[in-house]
Design a protein around this motif. Structure first.
Motif, PDB file in Angstrom:
ATOM      1  N   ILE A  61      -2.851  -4.676  -4.885  1.00  0.00           N
ATOM      2  CA  ILE A  61      -2.861  -3.528  -3.981  1.00  0.00           C
ATOM      3  C   ILE A  61      -4.180  -3.448  -3.204  1.00  0.00           C
ATOM      4  O   ILE A  61      -4.152  -3.390  -1.976  1.00  0.00           O
ATOM      5  CB  ILE A  61      -2.533  -2.240  -4.758  1.00  0.00           C
ATOM      6  CG1 ILE A  61      -1.099  -2.354  -5.312  1.00  0.00           C
ATOM      7  CG2 ILE A  61      -2.654  -1.016  -3.877  1.00  0.00           C
ATOM      8  CD1 ILE A  61      -0.859  -1.581  -6.568  1.00  0.00           C
ATOM      9  N   PRO A  62      -5.333  -3.471  -3.887  1.00  0.00           N
ATOM     10  CA  PRO A  62      -6.564  -3.527  -3.081  1.00  0.00           C
ATOM     11  C   PRO A  62      -6.683  -4.809  -2.271  1.00  0.00           C
ATOM     12  O   PRO A  62      -7.268  -4.790  -1.171  1.00  0.00           O
ATOM     13  CB  PRO A  62      -7.681  -3.416  -4.129  1.00  0.00           C
ATOM     14  CG  PRO A  62      -7.059  -3.686  -5.439  1.00  0.00           C
ATOM     15  CD  PRO A  62      -5.624  -3.292  -5.313  1.00  0.00           C
ATOM     16  N   ALA A  63      -6.122  -5.906  -2.792  1.00  0.00           N
ATOM     17  CA  ALA A  63      -6.156  -7.144  -2.007  1.00  0.00           C
ATOM     18  C   ALA A  63      -5.316  -6.977  -0.741  1.00  0.00           C
ATOM     19  O   ALA A  63      -5.700  -7.427   0.350  1.00  0.00           O
ATOM     20  CB  ALA A  63      -5.644  -8.310  -2.844  1.00  0.00           C
ATOM     21  N   ALA A  64      -4.167  -6.291  -0.880  1.00  0.00           N
ATOM     22  CA  ALA A  64      -3.317  -6.037   0.292  1.00  0.00           C
ATOM     23  C   ALA A  64      -4.061  -5.175   1.292  1.00  0.00           C
ATOM     24  O   ALA A  64      -3.979  -5.390   2.513  1.00  0.00           O
ATOM     25  CB  ALA A  64      -2.022  -5.342  -0.147  1.00  0.00           C
ATOM     26  N   PRO A  72     -11.487 -10.638  -8.517  1.00  0.00           N
ATOM     27  CA  PRO A  72     -11.619 -11.881  -7.736  1.00  0.00           C
ATOM     28  C   PRO A  72     -10.601 -11.988  -6.611  1.00  0.00           C
ATOM     29  O   PRO A  72     -10.928 -12.519  -5.544  1.00  0.00           O
ATOM     30  CB  PRO A  72     -11.421 -12.989  -8.778  1.00  0.00           C
ATOM     31  CG  PRO A  72     -10.766 -12.325  -9.940  1.00  0.00           C
ATOM     32  CD  PRO A  72     -11.238 -10.916  -9.927  1.00  0.00           C
ATOM     33  N   LEU A  73      -9.387 -11.490  -6.831  1.00  0.00           N
ATOM     34  CA  LEU A  73      -8.378 -11.633  -5.779  1.00  0.00           C
ATOM     35  C   LEU A  73      -8.838 -10.936  -4.511  1.00  0.00           C
ATOM     36  O   LEU A  73      -8.744 -11.489  -3.408  1.00  0.00           O
ATOM     37  CB  LEU A  73      -7.039 -11.052  -6.266  1.00  0.00           C
ATOM     38  CG  LEU A  73      -5.880 -11.210  -5.288  1.00  0.00           C
ATOM     39  CD1 LEU A  73      -5.556 -12.680  -5.077  1.00  0.00           C
ATOM     40  CD2 LEU A  73      -4.644 -10.476  -5.796  1.00  0.00           C
ATOM     41  N   VAL A  74      -9.348  -9.712  -4.668  1.00  0.00           N
ATOM     42  CA  VAL A  74      -9.829  -8.966  -3.504  1.00  0.00           C
ATOM     43  C   VAL A  74     -11.005  -9.710  -2.878  1.00  0.00           C
ATOM     44  O   VAL A  74     -11.106  -9.842  -1.656  1.00  0.00           O
ATOM     45  CB  VAL A  74     -10.249  -7.537  -3.907  1.00  0.00           C
ATOM     46  CG1 VAL A  74     -10.683  -6.748  -2.686  1.00  0.00           C
ATOM     47  CG2 VAL A  74      -9.116  -6.838  -4.628  1.00  0.00           C
ATOM     48  N   PHE A  75     -11.864 -10.240  -3.738  1.00  0.00           N
ATOM     49  CA  PHE A  75     -13.028 -10.967  -3.234  1.00  0.00           C
ATOM     50  C   PHE A  75     -12.596 -12.159  -2.382  1.00  0.00           C
ATOM     51  O   PHE A  75     -13.115 -12.379  -1.288  1.00  0.00           O
ATOM     52  CB  PHE A  75     -13.885 -11.432  -4.414  1.00  0.00           C
ATOM     53  CG  PHE A  75     -15.044 -12.290  -4.008  1.00  0.00           C
ATOM     54  CD1 PHE A  75     -16.201 -11.720  -3.481  1.00  0.00           C
ATOM     55  CD2 PHE A  75     -14.981 -13.675  -4.128  1.00  0.00           C
ATOM     56  CE1 PHE A  75     -17.270 -12.508  -3.096  1.00  0.00           C
ATOM     57  CE2 PHE A  75     -16.047 -14.470  -3.740  1.00  0.00           C
ATOM     58  CZ  PHE A  75     -17.193 -13.886  -3.216  1.00  0.00           C
ATOM     59  N   TYR A  76     -11.613 -12.934  -2.874  1.00  0.00           N
ATOM     60  CA  TYR A  76     -11.229 -14.139  -2.138  1.00  0.00           C
ATOM     61  C   TYR A  76     -10.425 -13.808  -0.881  1.00  0.00           C
ATOM     62  O   TYR A  76     -10.502 -14.533   0.102  1.00  0.00           O
ATOM     63  CB  TYR A  76     -10.500 -15.121  -3.059  1.00  0.00           C
ATOM     64  CG  TYR A  76     -11.463 -15.764  -4.046  1.00  0.00           C
ATOM     65  CD1 TYR A  76     -12.530 -16.552  -3.575  1.00  0.00           C
ATOM     66  CD2 TYR A  76     -11.356 -15.558  -5.407  1.00  0.00           C
ATOM     67  CE1 TYR A  76     -13.452 -17.110  -4.453  1.00  0.00           C
ATOM     68  CE2 TYR A  76     -12.264 -16.114  -6.296  1.00  0.00           C
ATOM     69  CZ  TYR A  76     -13.323 -16.888  -5.806  1.00  0.00           C
ATOM     70  OH  TYR A  76     -14.231 -17.436  -6.667  1.00  0.00           O
ATOM     71  N   MET A 132       0.822  -1.212   0.000  1.00  0.00           N
ATOM     72  CA  MET A 132       0.000   0.000   0.000  1.00  0.00           C
ATOM     73  C   MET A 132       0.852   1.256   0.000  1.00  0.00           C
ATOM     74  O   MET A 132       0.487   2.283  -0.555  1.00  0.00           O
ATOM     75  CB  MET A 132      -0.922  -0.005   1.216  1.00  0.00           C
ATOM     76  CG  MET A 132      -2.039  -1.010   1.085  1.00  0.00           C
ATOM     77  SD  MET A 132      -3.293  -0.747   2.327  1.00  0.00           S
ATOM     78  CE  MET A 132      -2.443  -1.327   3.765  1.00  0.00           C
ATOM     79  N   TRP A 133       2.012   1.139   0.685  1.00  0.00           N
ATOM     80  CA  TRP A 133       2.898   2.305   0.775  1.00  0.00           C
ATOM     81  C   TRP A 133       3.585   2.547  -0.570  1.00  0.00           C
ATOM     82  O   TRP A 133       3.874   3.673  -0.946  1.00  0.00           O
ATOM     83  CB  TRP A 133       3.938   2.048   1.882  1.00  0.00           C
ATOM     84  CG  TRP A 133       4.614   3.260   2.437  1.00  0.00           C
ATOM     85  CD1 TRP A 133       4.993   4.377   1.757  1.00  0.00           C
ATOM     86  CD2 TRP A 133       4.999   3.462   3.802  1.00  0.00           C
ATOM     87  NE1 TRP A 133       5.598   5.269   2.611  1.00  0.00           N
ATOM     88  CE2 TRP A 133       5.616   4.732   3.867  1.00  0.00           C
ATOM     89  CE3 TRP A 133       4.914   2.703   4.962  1.00  0.00           C
ATOM     90  CZ2 TRP A 133       6.134   5.248   5.064  1.00  0.00           C
ATOM     91  CZ3 TRP A 133       5.433   3.213   6.149  1.00  0.00           C
ATOM     92  CH2 TRP A 133       6.024   4.489   6.197  1.00  0.00           C
TER      93      TRP A 133
END
Lengths: 381, 382
Positions: free
Chosen positions: A161-164, B337-341, A146-147
């Motif tokens: 990035i949004p997953a992080a 999907p990555l964010v979803f999972y 994120m940084w």
């Protein structure tokens, strides 16, 4: 040994580490969670109190750096204890810990007669330590993403990035709730355990919570190693740890300074010139007029109407005794005499008056029509 | 004289006037009487009725030359006036031209056409107080007060003699603003909103005034206006009823706020409503007056153009970077999907871990309380 015998549980350095962790962890939670839950008023109030979102993020970043530096120190310190002092690996989890957890549960519900017997670190303490370590690693990795999103996206798909961000927030919730539920219960509610502040634990407490550790100590397991061998190991460890720590510290530095993600100032809003008038400037203009038709020089329908419209409003008999609205009255003239001399337009006072200043005005064309009419003998029809 | 008769006369007067204008008999422009040049000075005549005014001012080619050399046209088309909103309401010349009390008229103090318009617009407030008050709060008035005579005042948008309902048809609004803001108006005409308004007279799309207001148009460059702009967009774009015919996502504001940029915007605005955050708002990615449909290849936010848009603020961004933005989608197996999972994993993992802990904590506490009570019971029995 008397009942007052105490054992050292945590070294001063460990207690300092714990104190720093309290500060950094709490700061991270207080500055981080309101960002995750920004839709709530309490979060917004907190962020406002901390000086706004940008200041809140600054504080979060500083606390993150403290936690990372502390992690580097912790690794070096653990390395020293394990590699130089060759302490027993009492924090390593094993099958016994799973079994202890199950036994504890069964004991609680009355299916076992005894609590599990704890070593130097009970299963509950190990769970917490490794959870903290796991959590810190996740937070550092996702925090880096994120940084430094540009660097991240140059190696991984952008969605990382949004997953992080999702993982960072969820992990934070887990960490905070685990501390409240597990840690606070175990060391503050179950029994207020002061060992982390005093560093000491009584023999009674040892017997209660760490009976296996007590037995090991009594069997001489914690006897200090030969000083000469320690010194020899130190000579190898210190430079190695120094290099490794330097690498890690550089990593922390790089973490913070890796990229400038966004420009500080950009041109905002409409960049077109606002005032850009159409030409010609919009003002009332003369409107085009249709094709005219020739005017016959007669009073009725032509000159009469012209007189009424242009002159009759004032000259209705009230001004200078002149009434220009009807054929008879115009021919009668004013109090000063006739105004129309048929056949002599230039000699007619009405025409002469139009060449002088006068409130109402005929246009040149209207005047020429009037003169044509007079020249024609000023006919009624 | 009855009104009807007057109207007939006025109409005929026009016919004569028209005849005069193109008849070629005397094409010369007759300057409005300039009293100071007059010799001998005539007796002033009091002017009290419209009909007196129209005796001169319906004549074509009534003009005067201002100090600036510009020509001020003074002819009134009485028919058109009668048909206008003011004419229908029987507004009299002297209601607005109250400075004209006699003939010869008092000297014109305006040096330029702009000054004439600005001076004359002061009269509007007599009847249109609310609009005038709003206008006094506007950027236009602020500019006028600073001495910028280019700024618009009442009569620039509303021709006082031939007033029609100002927003019929709605496309007229943009044309009115375009008189001064032609560059921006061109962008608007080419935008998804402007095209739809001008080509289809679509009542749903915004015209200039829907975002900028009408009389109290504020400076759109201020932090206050820009910070409010996402709400302007959301007024329509987050409204399921308004968006239904267009099949557009109405979650746009929520998803924006849930993302890093939007979160920053909301929190920053709350603390510093007078400053702009260093984070994009709707307009920074989608454009302002030139907003294109996401089906338009010129759209700044379609996949092909998004990276360029990101690079406005993130100059170092590379190909994958723009995927970090979730494109207003709520994560799902189809979108992001990555964010979803990751979310799904933690949705299960967090309660799983905490549930296990809670089980042990609760049973431990129960056991301890039970043991304590039992020993108390024993103590009491002794």
């Amino acid at each position: 040994m008397s009942a007052n015998t105490t054992y050292e549980r945590f070294h001063l350095y460990q207690r300092i580490e714990h104190a720093i962790l309290i500060v950094s962890f709490t700061t991270l939670a207080v500055t981080g969670l309101p960002q995750k839950y920004m839709q709530y008023d309490i979060s917004r109030t907190l962020i406002s109190l901390m000086g706004g979102i940008e200041m809140t993020r600054q504080i979060h970043h500083v606390a993150a750096v403290v936690l990372m530096l502390q992690t580097v120190y912790h690794l070096a310190a653990v390395g020293y204890r394990v590699l130089v002092k060759r302490v027993r690996l009492t924090m390593l989890p094993g099958l016994k810990d799973l079994n202890d957890a199950l036994t504890h549960l069964l004991y609680n519900i009355g299916l076992r007669k005894h609590m599990p017997q704890g070593g130097r670190y009970t299963y509950a303490e190990k769970a917490e330590y490794w959870a903290l370590l796991w959590g810190t690693v996740v937070m550092i990795i996702t925090g880096f993403m994120m940084w430094n999103p540009i660097a991240t996206a140059s190696l991984f798909p952008g969605q990382f990035i949004p997953a992080a961000k999702a993982a960072h927030g969820a992990e934070a919730v887990l960490a905070v709730l685990a501390i409240i539920l597990w840690h606070f219960y175990s060391v503050h509610i179950q029994r207020f355990n002061k060992a982390m502040f005093t560093g000491k634990i009584s023999e009674h407490e040892m017997l209660e919570e760490h009976p296996l550790e007590l037995a090991d100590l009594k069997a001489g397991a914690a006897l200090p190693d030969d000083p000469a061998r320690i010194k020899k190991r130190q000579q190898i460890y210190y430079p190695a740890a120094a290099v490794l720590s330097a690498v890690l510290l550089f990593g922390v530095y790089a973490f913070v300074t890796f990229e400038q993600t966004a420009l500080d100032t950009i041109e905002r809003g409409e960049i077109q010139e606002a005032f850009n008038p159409l030409t010609p400037t919009p003002i009332p203009t003369l409107r085009p007029t249709p094709t005219p038709y020739p005017l016959e020089p007669v009073w009725e329908r032509n000159i009469g109407l012209l007189m009424q419209i242009r002159c009759g409003e004032c000259h209705d008999g009230s001004t200078a005794g002149l009434d220009l609205n009807t054929y008879n009255t115009i021919m009668e003239g004013s109090e000063n005499g006739p105004v129309i001399i048929p056949g002599d337009p230039d000699g007619s006072p009405l025409v002469q008056k139009m060449l002088l200043p006068h409130p109402g005005k005929l246009t040149d064309f209207e005047l020429s029509v009037l003169k044509d009419w007079i020249a024609a003998g000023a006919p009624r029809r | 004289m009855t009104r009807k008769r007057f109207l007939i006369l006025a109409a005929l007067g026009c016919v004569i006037g028209i005849a005069a204008a193109l008849g070629g008999a005397a094409p010369g422009v007759q300057a409005a009487p300039a009293p100071q040049d007059a010799t001998p000075t005539p007796e002033p005549v009091a002017i009290t009725t419209d009909r007196q005014c129209l005796q001169c001012h319906t004549a074509p080619d009534q003009v005067m030359t201002l100090a600036s050399g510009e020509t001020l046209y003074l002819t009134i088309d009485d028919d058109a006036y009668e048909a206008s909103l003011h004419g229908q309401e029987d507004v009299q010349c002297l209601d607005c031209h109250a400075d004209i009390t006699a003939y010869p008229h008092s000297a014109v103090t305006a040096q330029t056409l702009r000054q004439v318009t600005i001076q004359k617009s002061a009269a509007c407030a007599q009847c249109h107080e609310e609009q005038a008050t709003d206008q006094h709060d506007s950027i236009h008035q602020a500019e006028l007060d600073k001495g910028n005579e280019d700024a618009a005042t009442c009569a620039d948008c509303h021709n006082p003699h031939y007033t029609r309902p100002p927003s019929e048809p709605r496309s007229k609004i943009a044309a009115t603003c375009a008189r001064c803001h032609s560059g921006i108006a061109q962008d608007y005409r080419d935008s998804v909103h402007g095209e739809s308004l001008i080509n289809d007279d679509n009542p749903d799309v915004p015209s200039c005034i829907d975002c900028h207001g009408v009389h109290n148009i504020t400076d759109p460059r201020t932090a206050e206006f820009l910070l409010n702009s996402p709400r302007l967009c959301a007024d329509c774009h987050a409204d399921p009823v308004k968006m239904r015919p267009y099949d557009l996502n109405t979650d746009v504001l929520n998803t924006f706020v849930a993302d890093f940029h939007g979160t920053t915007y909301v929190l920053f605005e709350q603390k510093s409503p007078d400053q702009l955050p260093n984070t994009p708002l709707c307009i920074d990615c989608h454009g302002i007056h030139n907003i294109k449909s996401v089906t338009d290849e010129e759209s700044t936010v379609i996949k092909a153009n998004l990276l360029t848009t990101c690079q406005k603020c993130h100059p170092g961004a590379t190909a994958n970077f723009s995927d970090a933005w979730l494109s207003h989608y709520t994560p799902s197996p189809q979108h992001n999907p990555l964010v979803f999972y990751v979310d799904l994993f933690y949705t299960l993992f967090v309660p799983g871990v905490l549930g296990g802990m809670a089980l042990i904590v609760v049973t431990d506490a129960g056991r301890r309380i039970y043991t304590r009570l039992k020993s108390l019971g024993k103590g009491a029995a002794k």
